[in-house]
Write a protein that holds these residues in place. Structure first.
Motif, PDB file in Angstrom:
ATOM      1  N   VAL A  57      11.645  -5.292   0.015  1.00  0.00           N
ATOM      2  CA  VAL A  57      12.527  -6.329  -0.522  1.00  0.00           C
ATOM      3  C   VAL A  57      13.046  -7.224   0.601  1.00  0.00           C
ATOM      4  CG1 VAL A  57      14.780  -6.720  -1.628  1.00  0.00           C
ATOM      5  CG2 VAL A  57      13.163  -5.065  -2.608  1.00  0.00           C
ATOM      6  N   GLU A  58      13.372  -6.620   1.735  1.00  0.00           N
ATOM      7  CA  GLU A  58      13.894  -7.392   2.872  1.00  0.00           C
ATOM      8  C   GLU A  58      12.895  -8.425   3.393  1.00  0.00           C
ATOM      9  OE1 GLU A  58      15.234  -4.481   5.714  1.00  0.00           O
ATOM     10  OE2 GLU A  58      16.895  -3.886   4.405  1.00  0.00           O
ATOM     11  N   MET A  59      11.607  -8.199   3.140  1.00  0.00           N
ATOM     12  CA  MET A  59      10.565  -9.123   3.623  1.00  0.00           C
ATOM     13  C   MET A  59      10.406 -10.348   2.713  1.00  0.00           C
ATOM     14  SD  MET A  59       8.795  -7.537   6.319  1.00  0.00           S
ATOM     15  CE  MET A  59       7.636  -8.859   6.362  1.00  0.00           C
ATOM     16  N   GLU A  60      10.998 -10.297   1.513  1.00  0.00           N
ATOM     17  CA  GLU A  60      10.722 -11.327   0.509  1.00  0.00           C
ATOM     18  C   GLU A  60      11.793 -12.408   0.448  1.00  0.00           C
ATOM     19  OE1 GLU A  60       7.905 -11.444  -0.940  1.00  0.00           O
ATOM     20  OE2 GLU A  60       7.199  -9.409  -0.515  1.00  0.00           O
ATOM     21  N   ASN A  61      11.420 -13.563  -0.118  1.00  0.00           N
ATOM     22  CA  ASN A  61      12.422 -14.586  -0.407  1.00  0.00           C
ATOM     23  C   ASN A  61      13.179 -14.153  -1.673  1.00  0.00           C
ATOM     24  OD1 ASN A  61      11.088 -15.416  -2.811  1.00  0.00           O
ATOM     25  ND2 ASN A  61       9.743 -16.721  -1.618  1.00  0.00           N
TER      26      ASN A  61
ATOM     27  N   GLY B  46      13.228  -5.594  -9.600  1.00  0.00           N
ATOM     28  CA  GLY B  46      13.012  -5.249 -11.006  1.00  0.00           C
ATOM     29  C   GLY B  46      12.033  -4.086 -11.107  1.00  0.00           C
ATOM     30  N   ARG B  47      11.016  -4.134 -10.267  1.00  0.00           N
ATOM     31  CA  ARG B  47      10.013  -3.070 -10.212  1.00  0.00           C
ATOM     32  C   ARG B  47      10.621  -1.803  -9.576  1.00  0.00           C
ATOM     33  NH1 ARG B  47       6.725  -0.512 -11.473  1.00  0.00           N
ATOM     34  NH2 ARG B  47       4.806   0.008 -10.429  1.00  0.00           N
ATOM     35  N   ALA B  48      11.429  -1.999  -8.551  1.00  0.00           N
ATOM     36  CA  ALA B  48      12.053  -0.870  -7.850  1.00  0.00           C
ATOM     37  C   ALA B  48      12.907  -0.030  -8.795  1.00  0.00           C
ATOM     38  CB  ALA B  48      12.897  -1.367  -6.672  1.00  0.00           C
ATOM     39  N   VAL B  49      13.702  -0.699  -9.647  1.00  0.00           N
ATOM     40  CA  VAL B  49      14.577   0.079 -10.532  1.00  0.00           C
ATOM     41  C   VAL B  49      13.782   0.804 -11.616  1.00  0.00           C
ATOM     42  CG1 VAL B  49      16.676  -1.236 -10.037  1.00  0.00           C
ATOM     43  CG2 VAL B  49      15.226  -1.905 -11.988  1.00  0.00           C
ATOM     44  N   GLU B  50      12.551   0.331 -11.888  1.00  0.00           N
ATOM     45  CA  GLU B  50      11.681   1.081 -12.809  1.00  0.00           C
ATOM     46  C   GLU B  50      11.172   2.338 -12.119  1.00  0.00           C
ATOM     47  OE1 GLU B  50       8.457  -1.413 -14.145  1.00  0.00           O
ATOM     48  OE2 GLU B  50       9.847  -2.946 -14.857  1.00  0.00           O
ATOM     49  N   CYS B  51      10.835   2.206 -10.844  1.00  0.00           N
ATOM     50  CA  CYS B  51      10.253   3.329 -10.099  1.00  0.00           C
ATOM     51  C   CYS B  51      11.303   4.308  -9.593  1.00  0.00           C
ATOM     52  CB  CYS B  51       9.444   2.811  -8.911  1.00  0.00           C
ATOM     53  SG  CYS B  51       8.003   1.884  -9.413  1.00  0.00           S
ATOM     54  N   VAL B  52      12.499   3.795  -9.272  1.00  0.00           N
ATOM     55  CA  VAL B  52      13.571   4.644  -8.737  1.00  0.00           C
ATOM     56  C   VAL B  52      14.860   4.365  -9.528  1.00  0.00           C
ATOM     57  CG1 VAL B  52      14.460   5.556  -6.560  1.00  0.00           C
ATOM     58  CG2 VAL B  52      12.558   3.971  -6.495  1.00  0.00           C
ATOM     59  N   PRO B  53      14.845   4.696 -10.836  1.00  0.00           N
ATOM     60  CA  PRO B  53      15.997   4.327 -11.670  1.00  0.00           C
ATOM     61  C   PRO B  53      17.307   4.999 -11.256  1.00  0.00           C
ATOM     62  CG  PRO B  53      14.484   5.752 -12.877  1.00  0.00           C
ATOM     63  CD  PRO B  53      13.809   5.380 -11.585  1.00  0.00           C
ATOM     64  N   GLN B  54      17.222   6.061 -10.448  1.00  0.00           N
ATOM     65  CA  GLN B  54      18.446   6.763 -10.035  1.00  0.00           C
ATOM     66  C   GLN B  54      19.082   6.159  -8.783  1.00  0.00           C
ATOM     67  OE1 GLN B  54      15.369   7.735  -9.614  1.00  0.00           O
ATOM     68  NE2 GLN B  54      15.127   8.875  -7.707  1.00  0.00           N
ATOM     69  N   SER B  55      18.494   5.076  -8.248  1.00  0.00           N
ATOM     70  CA  SER B  55      19.048   4.480  -7.027  1.00  0.00           C
ATOM     71  C   SER B  55      20.110   3.419  -7.347  1.00  0.00           C
ATOM     72  CB  SER B  55      17.948   3.838  -6.190  1.00  0.00           C
ATOM     73  OG  SER B  55      18.525   3.084  -5.145  1.00  0.00           O
ATOM     74  N   VAL B  56      21.362   3.790  -7.156  1.00  0.00           N
ATOM     75  CA  VAL B  56      22.483   2.868  -7.366  1.00  0.00           C
ATOM     76  C   VAL B  56      22.300   1.626  -6.486  1.00  0.00           C
ATOM     77  CG1 VAL B  56      24.990   2.583  -7.144  1.00  0.00           C
ATOM     78  CG2 VAL B  56      24.050   4.756  -7.940  1.00  0.00           C
TER      79      VAL B  56
ATOM     80  N   ARG C 202       0.844  -1.202   0.000  1.00  0.00           N
ATOM     81  CA  ARG C 202       0.000   0.000   0.000  1.00  0.00           C
ATOM     82  C   ARG C 202       0.882   1.257   0.000  1.00  0.00           C
ATOM     83  NH1 ARG C 202      -3.502  -0.538   4.676  1.00  0.00           N
ATOM     84  NH2 ARG C 202      -3.780  -2.635   3.901  1.00  0.00           N
ATOM     85  N   ALA C 203       1.940   1.208   0.805  1.00  0.00           N
ATOM     86  CA  ALA C 203       2.863   2.337   0.897  1.00  0.00           C
ATOM     87  C   ALA C 203       3.521   2.602  -0.460  1.00  0.00           C
ATOM     88  CB  ALA C 203       3.926   2.049   1.954  1.00  0.00           C
ATOM     89  N   LEU C 204       3.930   1.539  -1.141  1.00  0.00           N
ATOM     90  CA  LEU C 204       4.605   1.703  -2.433  1.00  0.00           C
ATOM     91  C   LEU C 204       3.647   2.188  -3.518  1.00  0.00           C
ATOM     92  CD1 LEU C 204       7.038  -1.297  -2.260  1.00  0.00           C
ATOM     93  CD2 LEU C 204       7.670   1.116  -2.461  1.00  0.00           C
ATOM     94  N   GLU C 205       2.369   1.850  -3.386  1.00  0.00           N
ATOM     95  CA  GLU C 205       1.385   2.412  -4.327  1.00  0.00           C
ATOM     96  C   GLU C 205       1.292   3.914  -4.132  1.00  0.00           C
ATOM     97  OE1 GLU C 205      -2.385   0.362  -3.939  1.00  0.00           O
ATOM     98  OE2 GLU C 205      -1.383  -1.550  -4.300  1.00  0.00           O
ATOM     99  N   ALA C 206       1.358   4.346  -2.876  1.00  0.00           N
ATOM    100  CA  ALA C 206       1.246   5.773  -2.559  1.00  0.00           C
ATOM    101  C   ALA C 206       2.542   6.529  -2.851  1.00  0.00           C
ATOM    102  CB  ALA C 206       0.844   5.953  -1.091  1.00  0.00           C
ATOM    103  N   ILE C 207       3.685   5.882  -2.573  1.00  0.00           N
ATOM    104  CA  ILE C 207       4.992   6.560  -2.699  1.00  0.00           C
ATOM    105  C   ILE C 207       5.966   5.642  -3.454  1.00  0.00           C
ATOM    106  CG2 ILE C 207       6.710   7.941  -1.444  1.00  0.00           C
ATOM    107  CD1 ILE C 207       4.918   7.515   1.076  1.00  0.00           C
TER     108      ILE C 207
ATOM    109  N   LYS D 241      13.619   3.896   0.661  1.00  0.00           N
ATOM    110  CA  LYS D 241      13.442   3.302   2.005  1.00  0.00           C
ATOM    111  C   LYS D 241      12.328   2.254   2.009  1.00  0.00           C
ATOM    112  CE  LYS D 241      14.917   6.220   5.771  1.00  0.00           C
ATOM    113  NZ  LYS D 241      14.774   7.577   6.203  1.00  0.00           N
ATOM    114  N   LEU D 242      11.192   2.583   1.390  1.00  0.00           N
ATOM    115  CA  LEU D 242      10.068   1.641   1.342  1.00  0.00           C
ATOM    116  C   LEU D 242      10.419   0.420   0.492  1.00  0.00           C
ATOM    117  CD1 LEU D 242       6.997   4.034   0.998  1.00  0.00           C
ATOM    118  CD2 LEU D 242       7.642   2.683   3.006  1.00  0.00           C
ATOM    119  N   TRP D 243      11.070   0.642  -0.656  1.00  0.00           N
ATOM    120  CA  TRP D 243      11.468  -0.495  -1.482  1.00  0.00           C
ATOM    121  C   TRP D 243      12.401  -1.417  -0.711  1.00  0.00           C
ATOM    122  CZ3 TRP D 243       8.966  -2.261  -5.386  1.00  0.00           C
ATOM    123  CH2 TRP D 243       8.253  -1.396  -6.241  1.00  0.00           C
TER     124      TRP D 243
END
Length: 112
Positions: A59-63, A72-82, A43-48, A53-55
């Protein structure tokens, strides 16, 4: 009282400040189960969607395989995050990691 009151206060805060990463992370902390924590993070990632930080928290919660999909989705949403690009590359095979890093190079011309 107790945790339910905390949850309702945080939920109210999120309604008033829907782009507060801090409030969403607090909401995650107040949930007891991993399933509920993940629901709040989605829900948080839909909003922000541009919050690193949210990504990271999500990610830490997943296998590993779900983490790869999520990154893969994170780098689409935040492509500037090394950091997100490197995390994704780390989960890939050598061949795929090279592909990921080439994509990162295109997204971050000044960084990589």
């Amino acid at each position: 009282g107790g945790p339910e009151l905390g949850k309702s206060i945080v939920a109210e805060g999120i309604e008033k400040i829907p782009n507060s990463v801090k409030l969403y992370l607090k909401a995650v902390d107040l949930e007891a189960t991993a399933k509920d924590k993940k629901t709040v993070l989605r829900r948080a990632l839909e909003a922000i969607p541009n919050s690193v930080k949210l990504w990271k928290a999500a990610v830490e919660m997943e296998n590993e395989s779900d983490a790869r999909v999520m990154l893969g989705r994170a780098v689409e949403c935040v492509p500037q995050s090394v950091e997100m690009w490197l995390a994704l590359a780390r989960l890939e095979t050598y061949q795929n990691a090279r592909r990921v890093l080439n994509s990162a190079r295109k997204a971050l011309p000044s960084e990589v």
